[in-house]
Design an enzyme around this catalytic site. Structure first.
Site, PDB file in Angstrom:
ATOM      1  N   HIS A 188       0.806  -1.218   0.000  1.00  0.00           N
ATOM      2  CA  HIS A 188       0.000   0.000   0.000  1.00  0.00           C
ATOM      3  C   HIS A 188       0.835   1.263   0.000  1.00  0.00           C
ATOM      4  O   HIS A 188       0.423   2.287  -0.533  1.00  0.00           O
ATOM      5  CB  HIS A 188      -1.020  -0.046   1.129  1.00  0.00           C
ATOM      6  CG  HIS A 188      -2.120  -0.973   0.770  1.00  0.00           C
ATOM      7  ND1 HIS A 188      -3.159  -0.583  -0.033  1.00  0.00           N
ATOM      8  CD2 HIS A 188      -2.269  -2.290   0.981  1.00  0.00           C
ATOM      9  CE1 HIS A 188      -3.922  -1.618  -0.273  1.00  0.00           C
ATOM     10  NE2 HIS A 188      -3.415  -2.673   0.343  1.00  0.00           N
ATOM     11  N   ARG A 295     -10.822   3.348  -2.750  1.00  0.00           N
ATOM     12  CA  ARG A 295     -10.510   2.480  -1.597  1.00  0.00           C
ATOM     13  C   ARG A 295     -11.020   3.162  -0.337  1.00  0.00           C
ATOM     14  O   ARG A 295     -10.296   3.943   0.288  1.00  0.00           O
ATOM     15  CB  ARG A 295      -8.998   2.282  -1.477  1.00  0.00           C
ATOM     16  CG  ARG A 295      -8.364   1.433  -2.548  1.00  0.00           C
ATOM     17  CD  ARG A 295      -6.884   1.220  -2.244  1.00  0.00           C
ATOM     18  NE  ARG A 295      -6.308   0.179  -3.052  1.00  0.00           N
ATOM     19  CZ  ARG A 295      -5.686   0.381  -4.222  1.00  0.00           C
ATOM     20  NH1 ARG A 295      -5.551   1.594  -4.701  1.00  0.00           N
ATOM     21  NH2 ARG A 295      -5.182  -0.643  -4.888  1.00  0.00           N
ATOM     22  N   ARG A 331     -15.570   1.000  -3.643  1.00  0.00           N
ATOM     23  CA  ARG A 331     -15.412  -0.327  -3.050  1.00  0.00           C
ATOM     24  C   ARG A 331     -15.756  -0.252  -1.572  1.00  0.00           C
ATOM     25  O   ARG A 331     -15.309   0.653  -0.867  1.00  0.00           O
ATOM     26  CB  ARG A 331     -13.964  -0.787  -3.218  1.00  0.00           C
ATOM     27  CG  ARG A 331     -13.688  -2.090  -2.498  1.00  0.00           C
ATOM     28  CD  ARG A 331     -12.318  -2.600  -2.790  1.00  0.00           C
ATOM     29  NE  ARG A 331     -11.305  -1.933  -2.004  1.00  0.00           N
ATOM     30  CZ  ARG A 331     -10.005  -2.168  -2.143  1.00  0.00           C
ATOM     31  NH1 ARG A 331      -9.579  -3.015  -3.062  1.00  0.00           N
ATOM     32  NH2 ARG A 331      -9.129  -1.553  -1.399  1.00  0.00           N
ATOM     33  N   GLU A 430     -10.423 -10.935  -7.369  1.00  0.00           N
ATOM     34  CA  GLU A 430      -9.048 -10.882  -6.855  1.00  0.00           C
ATOM     35  C   GLU A 430      -8.672 -12.166  -6.136  1.00  0.00           C
ATOM     36  O   GLU A 430      -7.568 -12.315  -5.634  1.00  0.00           O
ATOM     37  CB  GLU A 430      -8.845  -9.663  -5.960  1.00  0.00           C
ATOM     38  CG  GLU A 430      -9.845  -9.522  -4.835  1.00  0.00           C
ATOM     39  CD  GLU A 430      -9.659  -8.234  -4.026  1.00  0.00           C
ATOM     40  OE1 GLU A 430      -8.574  -7.642  -4.062  1.00  0.00           O
ATOM     41  OE2 GLU A 430     -10.624  -7.831  -3.346  1.00  0.00           O
ATOM     42  N   ASN A 453      -3.578  -7.035  -7.847  1.00  0.00           N
ATOM     43  CA  ASN A 453      -2.600  -6.995  -6.751  1.00  0.00           C
ATOM     44  C   ASN A 453      -2.741  -8.227  -5.879  1.00  0.00           C
ATOM     45  O   ASN A 453      -1.760  -8.870  -5.505  1.00  0.00           O
ATOM     46  CB  ASN A 453      -2.806  -5.744  -5.888  1.00  0.00           C
ATOM     47  CG  ASN A 453      -2.724  -4.484  -6.705  1.00  0.00           C
ATOM     48  OD1 ASN A 453      -2.206  -4.507  -7.809  1.00  0.00           O
ATOM     49  ND2 ASN A 453      -3.241  -3.387  -6.176  1.00  0.00           N
ATOM     50  N   ASP A 454      -3.993  -8.530  -5.548  1.00  0.00           N
ATOM     51  CA  ASP A 454      -4.233  -9.728  -4.754  1.00  0.00           C
ATOM     52  C   ASP A 454      -4.294 -10.980  -5.627  1.00  0.00           C
ATOM     53  O   ASP A 454      -3.790 -12.028  -5.235  1.00  0.00           O
ATOM     54  CB  ASP A 454      -5.529  -9.585  -3.946  1.00  0.00           C
ATOM     55  CG  ASP A 454      -5.313  -8.739  -2.697  1.00  0.00           C
ATOM     56  OD1 ASP A 454      -4.277  -8.928  -2.038  1.00  0.00           O
ATOM     57  OD2 ASP A 454      -6.157  -7.889  -2.390  1.00  0.00           O
ATOM     58  N   ARG A 464       2.517 -10.204  -1.703  1.00  0.00           N
ATOM     59  CA  ARG A 464       2.746  -8.949  -2.440  1.00  0.00           C
ATOM     60  C   ARG A 464       3.608  -7.955  -1.674  1.00  0.00           C
ATOM     61  O   ARG A 464       4.114  -6.989  -2.235  1.00  0.00           O
ATOM     62  CB  ARG A 464       1.402  -8.310  -2.822  1.00  0.00           C
ATOM     63  CG  ARG A 464       0.578  -7.880  -1.639  1.00  0.00           C
ATOM     64  CD  ARG A 464      -0.846  -7.535  -2.028  1.00  0.00           C
ATOM     65  NE  ARG A 464      -1.060  -6.119  -2.236  1.00  0.00           N
ATOM     66  CZ  ARG A 464      -2.263  -5.561  -2.384  1.00  0.00           C
ATOM     67  NH1 ARG A 464      -3.365  -6.313  -2.391  1.00  0.00           N
ATOM     68  NH2 ARG A 464      -2.399  -4.273  -2.549  1.00  0.00           N
ATOM     69  N   CYS A 501      -8.600  -2.939 -11.710  1.00  0.00           N
ATOM     70  CA  CYS A 501      -8.179  -1.819 -10.863  1.00  0.00           C
ATOM     71  C   CYS A 501      -6.910  -2.156 -10.091  1.00  0.00           C
ATOM     72  O   CYS A 501      -6.459  -1.383  -9.260  1.00  0.00           O
ATOM     73  CB  CYS A 501      -9.296  -1.405  -9.923  1.00  0.00           C
ATOM     74  SG  CYS A 501      -9.861  -2.746  -8.884  1.00  0.00           S
TER      75      CYS A 501
HETATM   76  C1  PEP Z   1      -6.158  -5.454  -5.817  1.00  0.00           C
HETATM   77  O1  PEP Z   1      -6.086  -6.354  -4.993  1.00  0.00           O
HETATM   78  O2  PEP Z   1      -5.744  -5.552  -6.990  1.00  0.00           O
HETATM   79  C2  PEP Z   1      -6.748  -4.156  -5.460  1.00  0.00           C
HETATM   80  C3  PEP Z   1      -6.966  -3.235  -6.374  1.00  0.00           C
HETATM   81  O3  PEP Z   1      -7.040  -3.929  -4.161  1.00  0.00           O
HETATM   82  P1  PEP Z   1      -5.985  -3.585  -3.020  1.00  0.00           P
HETATM   83  O4  PEP Z   1      -4.684  -3.235  -3.679  1.00  0.00           O
HETATM   84  O5  PEP Z   1      -6.574  -2.438  -2.259  1.00  0.00           O
HETATM   85  O6  PEP Z   1      -5.923  -4.852  -2.247  1.00  0.00           O
HETATM   86 MG    MG Z   2      -7.192  -6.329  -3.130  1.00  0.00          MG
END
Ligand code: PEP
Ligand code: MG
Length: 539
Positions: A188, A295, A331, A430, A453-454, A464, A501
């Site tokens: 993050h 977010r 979200r 995700e 990302n997840d 990650r 996203c």
């Molecule tokens: C993701 O997981 O790709 C996502 C956009 O959410 P976050 O990065 O907030 O987990």
């Molecule tokens: Mg995520």
């Protein structure tokens, strides 16, 4: 000296180091012989804390208003509480141990007592005790407690890691870059750097140990390197690179009002990801077609209690109103994992990313969930608002979330409050199970947004946030690509749209493949929008 890490946010910065002290101080018990001087040491740290808090409170009153500043008032009250500092003094005299250990014992007692009381207000005070106690401990350790919001101009923040609430405090006018020991491209802190459009390198392993406060440092966000106390020639080289980069960014601005179409003529939306209502400015300034991910957890962070329904309503309304007719995908709360709330104590978990987070927590805590859903529904009449549920692994979860939404609609009907009954609801894809099962899910949702990302970390079993396994974290892995392709196809088969996203949507290497798969919407950090537009138009 050059240090190599992971590029988190592009661009160049040349500034001065500010080392952010670790949030936790390591405490070792020591026997002391001079009770009076140990008590004086404690008093000195308390005095310093009082001065720091007075300053912070004054600043918060100016910047955030009196109600937000009140939390610092309650911190100061702890410093005056004889049961708090007084008890620590007693322990110093009775047990002849150092001030740090004595204070830590008092803090532990307070937390244990507060945790045992079934009262939300008292429970929320746990964060205050920890915060103010930690401040005194930091002062005892001689750490610089300058708040991140208070640093000088031209500062490059160097830290072991930056928590989401640390990054929320960063003032872009003063902090021109940051460097961290740990973290990966989608932690993050890295995402926040891109949102703020400040260059950053993460996963540098030992940058904190390699610099001193005030050192001159170069951040090369493109290559993922940091150069400590560079010589004249290197400085000149980087000043030139910085100027050239800024020129290129300026040139890209020509694309701001250009509609994005692929070579084949397909209209594609390029949107921005935001964490706070004020981030929409950057999305609009970079020509974003909408907000593809808000977010909302950032509304819940950096404070000492839950945001109320009205506070949330105001934030959502402000965003949709600013975006006009453009879509805004909001979200629902994605807390848990690496995102914690100081006032919502949750048990420690062995695997927080596989644990009680996001939709799982919201379905378990409907009291919290409903406040947000009501605020979202009420804001939906002011613009093009869509609701998205995170971490969906099965159809049942989506249907349960929709059930709660329906309940909120019923309540608002009774109260005579307006909302858009036709608003779109979708899910983040995700979790690999959702991608594999996307054919079924696509029948029920209005849209998908792929959270790479997840999705990547779960598919490849590569954390990650962990720089040690970052070599495995590969968006272009064939297994990841298969899941993405499948998800887009499933959506299209049911006539639904599919966005992305996760950070991959702005990844220059991935964009041509995503265009080929027929992705309809790309959502990314505002700073990546124009480069992505250019690439999509070429693909
Ligand atoms: C993701 O997981 O790709 C996502 C956009 O959410 P976050 O990065 O907030 O987990
Ligand atoms: Mg995520």
């Amino acid at each position: 000296m050059i240090k190599k890490g992971i590029s988190a946010s592009k661009g160049y910065a040349i500034g001065h180091v500010f080392i952010k002290a670790d949030n936790e101080v390591k405490i070792v018990e020591k026997k002391i012989s001079d009770i009076e001087s140990e008590k004086a040491r404690l008093q000195g740290a308390v005095e310093k804390a009082r001065e720091q808090l007075t300053k912070i409170k004054e600043k918060a009153e100016k910047d955030l208003g009196a109600d937000k500043a009140a939390v610092f008032e309650s911190h100061m009250m702890f410093l005056d509480d004889p049961d708090f500092i007084g008890s620590a003094e007693n322990i110093i005299s009775d047990e002849m141990i150092n001030a740090e250990k004595a204070l830590e014992n008092v803090m532990k007692n307070y937390v244990a007592i507060f945790e045992g009381i079934e009262d939300e207000y008292v429970k929320e005070r746990i964060a205050d005790v920890k915060d103010v106690g930690n401040r005194v401990l930091q002062n005892l350790a001689g750490n610089d407690m300058t708040s991140l919001a208070d640093v000088d101009n031209n500062t490059v923040v160097v830290a072991h890691d930056l928590t989401p609430s640390d990054t929320a405090q960063l003032d872009k006018n003063r902090v021109i870059g940051f460097l961290t020991n740990i973290g990966g491209r989608t932690s993050h802190s890295a995402i926040m750097a891109r949102t703020l459009e400040i260059p950053a390198v993460v996963g540098l392993q030992d940058i904190v140990e390699s610099v001193k406060n005030g050192d001159t440092i170069v951040v090369d966000g493109a290559e993922g390197i940091a150069i400590i106390n560079p010589d004249e020639a290197t400085l000149k080289e980087y000043e030139a690179k910085k100027a050239e980069y800024e020129k290129k960014q300026e040139k890209l601005r020509e694309l701001i009002n250009v509609e994005t179409r692929t070579k084949e003529g397909k209209r594609v939306e390029v949107c921005g990801n935001i964490g706070k209502a004020k981030d929409v400015e950057a999305v609009l300034q970079n020509g974003g077609d909408g907000v593809g991910l808000f977010r909302t957890e950032f509304l819940y962070m950096d404070r000492d209690q839950m945001p109320t329904e009205d506070e949330q309503f105001e934030a959502y309304k402000a965003v949709v109103e600013k975006m006009g007719e453009k879509p805004v995908v909001i979200r629902t709360l994605d807390i848990g994992g690496d995102k914690k709330l100081p006032y919502l104590p949750l048990p420690e978990e062995m695997n927080p990313f596989l644990g009680y987070r996001a939709i799982r927590l919201c379905l378990g805590r409907k009291d919290i969930f409903k406040i947000q859903l009501r605020a979202l529904l009420r804001a939906s009449v002011y613009g093009n608002l869509k609701i998205m549920f995170p971490m969906i692994s099965s159809l049942e979860e989506f249907l349960s979330a929709k059930e709660v939404l329906k309940e909120c609609m019923g309540e608002l009907d009774k109260e005579g409050k307006k909302y858009n009954a036709k608003l779109e609801t979708g899910i983040m894809v995700e979790i690999p199970a959702a991608a594999v099962n996307s054919e079924e899910l696509a029948k029920y949702v209005d849209f998908f947004s792929i959270g790479t990302n997840d999705l990547i970390q779960y598919t490849l079993a590569a954390d990650r946030m962990n720089e040690k396994v970052s070599y495995l974290y590969n968006p272009m892995h064939p297994a990841v690509l298969k899941l993405i392709k499948m998800t887009i196809q499933s959506a299209h088969k049911e006539g639904k749209w599919c966005g992305m996203c996760g950070e991959m949507a702005g990844d220059e290497k991935a964009i041509p493949t995503l265009v080929e798969y027929g992705l309809d919407e790309f959502s990314m950090s505002a700073s990546s929008i124009l480069t992505a537009k250019e690439l999509i138009m070429k693909a």
